[in-house]
Scaffold this motif. Structure first.
Motif, short mmCIF file in Angstrom:
data_model
loop_
_atom_site.label_atom_id
_atom_site.label_comp_id
_atom_site.label_asym_id
_atom_site.label_seq_id
_atom_site.Cartn_x
_atom_site.Cartn_y
_atom_site.Cartn_z
N ALA A 61 49.75 67.27 54.99
CA ALA A 61 49.26 67.07 53.63
C ALA A 61 47.90 66.39 53.58
O ALA A 61 47.24 66.38 52.54
CB ALA A 61 50.28 66.24 52.84
N THR A 70 47.84 69.95 48.32
CA THR A 70 47.87 71.32 47.81
C THR A 70 47.53 72.31 48.92
O THR A 70 48.19 73.35 49.08
CB THR A 70 46.87 71.49 46.65
OG1 THR A 70 47.19 70.56 45.64
CG2 THR A 70 46.93 72.90 46.09
N LYS A 71 46.51 71.98 49.69
CA LYS A 71 46.05 72.88 50.76
C LYS A 71 47.19 73.16 51.74
O LYS A 71 47.47 74.31 52.11
CB LYS A 71 44.86 72.24 51.47
CG LYS A 71 44.21 73.05 52.56
CD LYS A 71 43.00 72.25 53.07
CE LYS A 71 42.39 72.85 54.31
NZ LYS A 71 41.29 71.99 54.82
N SER A 106 40.54 77.60 53.66
CA SER A 106 40.85 77.43 52.25
C SER A 106 39.70 77.91 51.36
O SER A 106 38.55 77.97 51.79
CB SER A 106 41.18 75.97 51.95
OG SER A 106 40.07 75.15 52.22
N ASP A 123 53.14 78.21 52.21
CA ASP A 123 53.84 79.08 51.26
C ASP A 123 53.62 80.56 51.62
O ASP A 123 52.57 81.13 51.34
CB ASP A 123 53.32 78.78 49.85
CG ASP A 123 54.02 79.62 48.80
OD1 ASP A 123 54.90 80.43 49.16
OD2 ASP A 123 53.65 79.49 47.62
N PHE A 181 44.80 80.34 50.20
CA PHE A 181 45.13 78.94 49.93
C PHE A 181 43.88 78.16 49.58
O PHE A 181 42.77 78.52 49.97
CB PHE A 181 45.88 78.30 51.11
CG PHE A 181 45.11 78.21 52.40
CD1 PHE A 181 44.85 79.33 53.16
CD2 PHE A 181 44.67 76.97 52.87
CE1 PHE A 181 44.17 79.23 54.37
CE2 PHE A 181 44.00 76.86 54.08
CZ PHE A 181 43.74 78.00 54.82
N THR A 182 44.08 77.11 48.78
CA THR A 182 42.97 76.27 48.36
C THR A 182 43.35 74.81 48.52
O THR A 182 44.51 74.50 48.82
CB THR A 182 42.60 76.49 46.87
OG1 THR A 182 43.59 75.85 46.06
CG2 THR A 182 42.53 77.96 46.52
N SER A 183 42.39 73.94 48.29
CA SER A 183 42.71 72.52 48.27
C SER A 183 42.42 71.94 46.90
O SER A 183 42.31 70.73 46.74
CB SER A 183 41.92 71.77 49.35
OG SER A 183 40.54 72.03 49.19
N ARG A 199 52.15 83.51 49.50
CA ARG A 199 50.72 83.65 49.21
C ARG A 199 50.03 84.58 50.22
O ARG A 199 48.82 84.58 50.35
CB ARG A 199 50.04 82.27 49.22
CG ARG A 199 50.64 81.29 48.21
CD ARG A 199 49.85 80.01 48.12
NE ARG A 199 48.50 80.24 47.61
CZ ARG A 199 48.18 80.38 46.34
NH1 ARG A 199 49.13 80.31 45.43
NH2 ARG A 199 46.94 80.57 45.97
N GLY A 211 43.14 70.56 43.41
CA GLY A 211 44.30 69.86 42.85
C GLY A 211 44.64 68.64 43.66
O GLY A 211 43.80 68.10 44.40
N THR A 219 50.46 72.62 51.24
CA THR A 219 51.58 73.26 50.55
C THR A 219 51.33 74.77 50.42
O THR A 219 52.21 75.59 50.68
CB THR A 219 51.77 72.64 49.16
OG1 THR A 219 51.91 71.24 49.31
CG2 THR A 219 53.00 73.22 48.47
N GLN A 220 50.13 75.11 50.02
CA GLN A 220 49.82 76.54 49.86
C GLN A 220 49.76 77.25 51.21
O GLN A 220 50.15 78.41 51.32
CB GLN A 220 48.51 76.71 49.10
CG GLN A 220 48.60 76.29 47.64
CD GLN A 220 47.43 76.78 46.81
OE1 GLN A 220 46.49 77.38 47.32
NE2 GLN A 220 47.49 76.51 45.51
#
Lengths: 276, 710
Positions: free
Chosen positions: B466, B569-570, A232, B576, B561-563, B579, B565, B572-573
């Protein structure tokens, strides 16, 4: 019957060859300090007993039409490679030539005389002799990022043994990395924080024969690093012309290595992320 | 020569004119600026009754000079002493750091920390100095070899290399990726490498046995690099005054080797190599940090590295020619590394910034990675006729690894080839290889994550959900572990239109298809062709020309992807697929070489001329899926070099040759990572660069020399 005559009989006619022969290592050892009974035979060690050849030559001088019996010169053509090499291997199947049989070159029917000239004082060039067949490597060593092959400071044979080896791709050492450590001992470690692909094979990231990219890399950072570090935030970010225009720290300068310089591993107690 | 004194001495002078100073011009000989230099080469031999002394010196006037003395008795013994230097110019740079070349770097007195480089350069105390980034190797060696009777020989050797100079290294501050700043530092290089070798060989009629020992020690005079930090924290934890990075530690390597061959029959030979090596490194460990504000520090788990990897290598080779038409070779190779370093938890302090980690947060275990390879290859050649042969081969390689996401990979290899002398003027060769690499046992990020991370409870263990307890995207297959199908073939045609002329056409193709990797390398393809012409129309003239075109294409797939938020989020992204992104790197290279050697006046006057053109372009194109903003392709990376060398030699007397040489070289490059970026102008906010002038140059070289033959 064919009998051995000794070098002097050969020199009588082959004056040009005599000079070259005595100037190279064969002539010097055979004439000064022959270690085996074969070496004591001088020219005839390779060419075979010469009396029939001399008789033929004498008769030819008298106008007779006779074949000049002699075991040499070498026969031309790939079908004679085995036969030709066998003669050289009589003596040269030890030391650095011990693993010739079964080597990639031997199995490809490479002949000793494809690379070596016997009657010469000049030594073989350890790079030119290779690039005649390995054209792609010849081009690679002209690339911007290169080891000093084209400058002649190292040769192909600095890393490879063309006569066969027990390492991969005719490398002199048992593995790619051990070969690299021969000059880059500082990379040898081991380190407390190892970078596994580095420990296993330098060739995962570097092309030793030359690259368009700095440091002989196979891909430009940050993309090279992102090949494995899809995590990430910044290791998974797409870096493009937009981020470059903003002078993104992951692209300019040393890219990922701006912050993670210890890509070969770290010995720092806080070096877990290769930044120390 | 048969005996006496023989050889040649070349002396002269050369001058180089450069339009601007460039480390690239003198990369390996040190000539980076306008300069004159002494030309000196010596090649002398004195012989008497089989005793000899050979003296050799090359490039005496350059920074890559070498000297060699061999003395001995032909076929009996030899003592070889050698000294050589090799420079490597890496670049020039501008830096505010004082003390380059040493292990402590200071900032100008009174200089304050700043958040960005643009603020630094307007600091009243900002001053810079230019430094040369270059290293110089100096190596001396001595080796003695002796034949004992007709069956035994031994060798003893010792070499010592000193490598000194300065290169660049990044030094980071900041505890998180978002709030980091780095200074590119001049790294001191002061290495000593000592190698001792010893070996004894028995040569018999049916084989040989050789035993050899190597002891290699590496010593770095600089254990660490301490620098005064110019950056104030852009966010997060405060930055310290000083920071420290480790440098290459001292190490030692020993290896015992046994090599043997045995002719089992007249046509069958067995070869064996068995080696055992030990790599050791026990440098005293540095403190977790030099930041005195972080105290008290937890103790290090041990005082020194105590790192060791043992290497075992066994290769067996059985080769046979049961008939003149058939050759068979079977090779087994076992290469095993055992990492004996303890897996240890280190309570790191990230980049001398912030607080010390603990078990629940940020401490990591070292992973004593090791691997072993077992491979078996069998190749066979069948000569259909004297001029035509086919070959086939099978291979299997099994690789086991500890502490990797794929602990075992298997590769099967298949080879086919045909070569033929179709006529007296035409030969052709075709080779095809396929290699299929597969992961055995699955790709497992979980075990690696849990082995590396510390956690105080089960909730901290790997969990791709999650909770965000994962790091590497699960769809990634790392470069060296991924499943791969490799197809490669080569075609080569040799034409001999005349006895004096050879034309060669060759084509090589390789495609690595990483078809089971959703992320990571997708393809790595190479197309290369070469046209080669050589001709010797007379004994007074030879010509050569070649052209090689290489096209390398690599495709990389990524997932952004990031975490940032809310929790989840991590994950979910990461889930996805919109992305995703792709990077295509295309390396295009053209290489041309043309040259001739001509002799006139019955060899009294000779001319050698060579021309090299090498041009490369690296294109990086980017594509994205729908959730990411449209990307802009990267600018091309380019290098272009044209080199001309002309040398004429006139034999004034039998023992005297006069020579005149001219060289021209032009180098141009475009590199988006460094071009136009200057640390003195604060171009990059959070990286204090160490860049300098572009390496481009145009150079003229003239040399005048004479060779005296003894």
């Amino acid at each position: 019957s064919n009998e051995y005559l000794g070098d002097k009989e050969c020199y009588a006619c082959h004056k040009d060859i005599k000079k070259l022969y005595l100037g190279n290592l064969h002539g010097k050892i055979f004439t000064n300090n022959p270690g085996t009974s074969l070496e004591k035979k001088g020219c005839e060690a390779c060419h075979g007993a010469g009396s029939a050849h001399k008789d033929g030559a004498d008769r030819a001088d008298k106008g007779e039409s006779v074949p000049l019996a002699v075991e040499f010169p070498l026969k031309k053509g790939p079908e004679f490679t085995l036969e030709n090499n066998k003669l050289c291997l009589t003596c040269h199947e030890k030391g650095s030539q011990a693993h010739w049989k079964g080597s990639q070159h031997e199995m490809a029917d490479v002949s000793c005389v494809d690379c070596h000239t016997i009657h010469t004082e000049e030594k073989i060039d350890g790079t030119d002799a290779c690039t005649g067949c390995h054209e792609q490597k010849r081009a690679q060593m002209q690339r911007s990022s290169h080891i000093p092959l084209r400058e002649g400071k190292v040769t192909c044979s600095s890393c490879h043994n063309p006569h066969g080896s027990m390492g991969p791709t005719l490398l002199r050492q048992a593995s790619t990395n051990e070969n690299c450590y021969s000059c880059h001992a500082e990379k040898r470690g081991p380190l407390i924080w190892e970078h596994a692909p580095v420990r296993e094979n330098c060739g995962n990231c570097h092309n030793p024969h030359g690259s368009n990219l700095n440091s002989l890399l196979v891909m430009r950072p940050p993309y090279l690093c992102e090949s494995c570090h899809a995590m990430s935030f910044h290791p998974s970010t797409i870096y493009d012309g937009n981020t470059l225009a903003a002078r993104d720290k992951h692209q300019v300068g040393k890219a990922c290595l701006n912050c993670h310089p210890m890509v070969h591993g770290s010995n720092h107690p806080s070096g877990a992320r290769n930044s120390r | 020569a048969a005996g006496g004194f023989d050889g040649s001495v070349t002396i002269g002078a050369g001058a180089t004119d450069l339009d601007e100073k460039s480390h690239k011009k003198g990369e390996y000989d040190g000539v980076k600026d306008d300069a004159s230099r002494f030309i000196g080469d010596v090649n002398l031999s004195l012989e008497n009754d089989g005793d000899y002394i050979d003296l050799k010196a090359e490039d005496i006037g350059l920074d890559d000079r070498s000297f060699s003395i061999k003395l001995g008795n032909y076929g009996s013994y030899q003592l070889h002493m050698e000294y050589s230097e090799l420079t490597h110019l890496l670049g020039e740079g501008i830096t505010p750091f004082i003390g380059a070349g040493g292990d402590v770097l200071a900032l100008p007195p009174g200089f304050s920390q700043h958040t960005t480089t643009s603020q630094m350069v307007v600091d009243p105390q900002w001053t810079t100095q230019s430094i040369d980034l270059e290293t110089q190797r100096k190596k001396a060696s001595i080796a003695y070899s002796r034949e004992i009777g007709s069956n035994y020989s031994f060798k003893l050797g010792y070499s010592r290399e000193i490598k000194e100079g300065t290169q660049s290294i990044g030094g980071m501050l900041g505890a998180s990726g978002q709030f980091t700043s780095a200074s590119i530092l001049p790294e001191p290089i002061d290495y000593r490498t000592n190698d001792i070798t010893a070996g004894i060989t028995y040569n018999g009629e049916k084989g040989m046995v050789s035993i050899a020992y190597l002891l290699s020690t590496f010593e770095n005079k600089n254990e660490a690099l301490l620098w005064e930090n110019p950056f104030a924290a852009p966010g997060g934890a405060a930055f310290p005054t000083d920071a420290q990075i480790s440098l290459a530690p001292d190490n030692k390597y020993q290896r015992l080797s046994l090599s043997a061959t045995r002719d089992l029959t007249m046509t069958t030979r067995l070869s064996l190599t068995a080696e055992y090596g030990k790599m050791e490194q026990d440098e005293e460990l540095l403190p977790y940090t030099v930041n005195t504000l972080i105290a008290p520090l937890r103790a290090l788990p041990r005082d020194s590295a105590e790192a060791e990897i043992d290497v075992t290598h066994v290769s067996l080779n059985l080769t046979s020619r049961p008939t003149n038409k058939v050759s068979i070779n079977a090779r087994y190779r076992y290469y095993d590394t055992v990492n004996k370093t303890d897996r240890t938890l280190f309570m790191r302090v990230t980049n001398d910034t912030g607080s010390q980690s603990d078990i629940a947060n940020g401490a990591f275990y070292t992973l004593p990675f090791d691997y072993s390879k077992n491979s078996l290859d069998v190749d066979a050649v069948y000569r259909i006729t004297g001029a035509t042969r086919i070959k086939a081969g099978l291979g299997h390689e099994l690789t086991d690894r500890d502490y990797r996401s794929a602990e075992q990979t298997k590769e099967n290899r298949y080879k086919l080839g045909l070569s033929s002398r179709l006529s007296s003027v035409l030969t052709a060769m075709v080779d095809y290889t396929r290699a299929e690499k597969r992961i055995d046992g699955g790709y497992d990020n979980e075990s690696l994550y849990n082995a590396y991370h510390s956690y105080s409870s089960a909730s901290g263990m790997y969990n791709y959900s999650a909770t965000g307890n994962f790091d590497i995207h699960p769809d990634l297959r790392q470069l060296d572990l991924s499943e791969r199908d490799r197809d490669s073939y080569s075609v080569k045609i040799n034409l001999f239109p005349m006895d004096t002329t050879a034309v060669s056409l060759s084509y090589r193709y390789r495609n690595d298809d990483y078809n089971n990797s959703e992320l990571g390398w997708q393809e790595d393809r190479l197309n290369s062709y070469t046209v080669d012409v050589t001709s010797s129309p007379s004994k007074n003239a030879t010509f050569y020309a070649y052209y090689t075109n290489d096209l390398g294409e690599k495709e990389l797939a990524g997932h952004s992807f990031t975490s940032a938020g809310p929790l989840g989020t991590k994950f979910t992204q990461a889930e996805d697929d919109t992305r995703r992104w792709w990077s295509d790197q295309n390396d295009k290279t053209d290489t041309i070489g043309i040259g001739t050697s001509l002799a006139f006046l019955r060899g009294q006057f000779t001319v050698d001329a060579d021309y090299i053109h090498a041009k490369s372009t690296t294109e990086i194109e980017l594509r994205v899926a729908s959730a990411l903003p449209s990307p802009v392709d990267m600018p091309d990376l380019e290098t272009k070099r044209d080199t001309v060398n002309l040398t004429g030699r006139y034999k004034l007397r039998k023992d005297l040759v006069l020579g005149l040489g001219y060289g021209y070289e032009k180098y141009e490059s475009d590199d988006w990572a460094t071009d136009g970026l200057n640390p003195a102008s604060g171009d990059v906010d959070n990286i204090l660069l160490l860049t300098g002038s572009a390496p481009d140059y145009e150079a003229h070289l003239v040399k005048l020399f004479m060779t005296i033959k003894m």
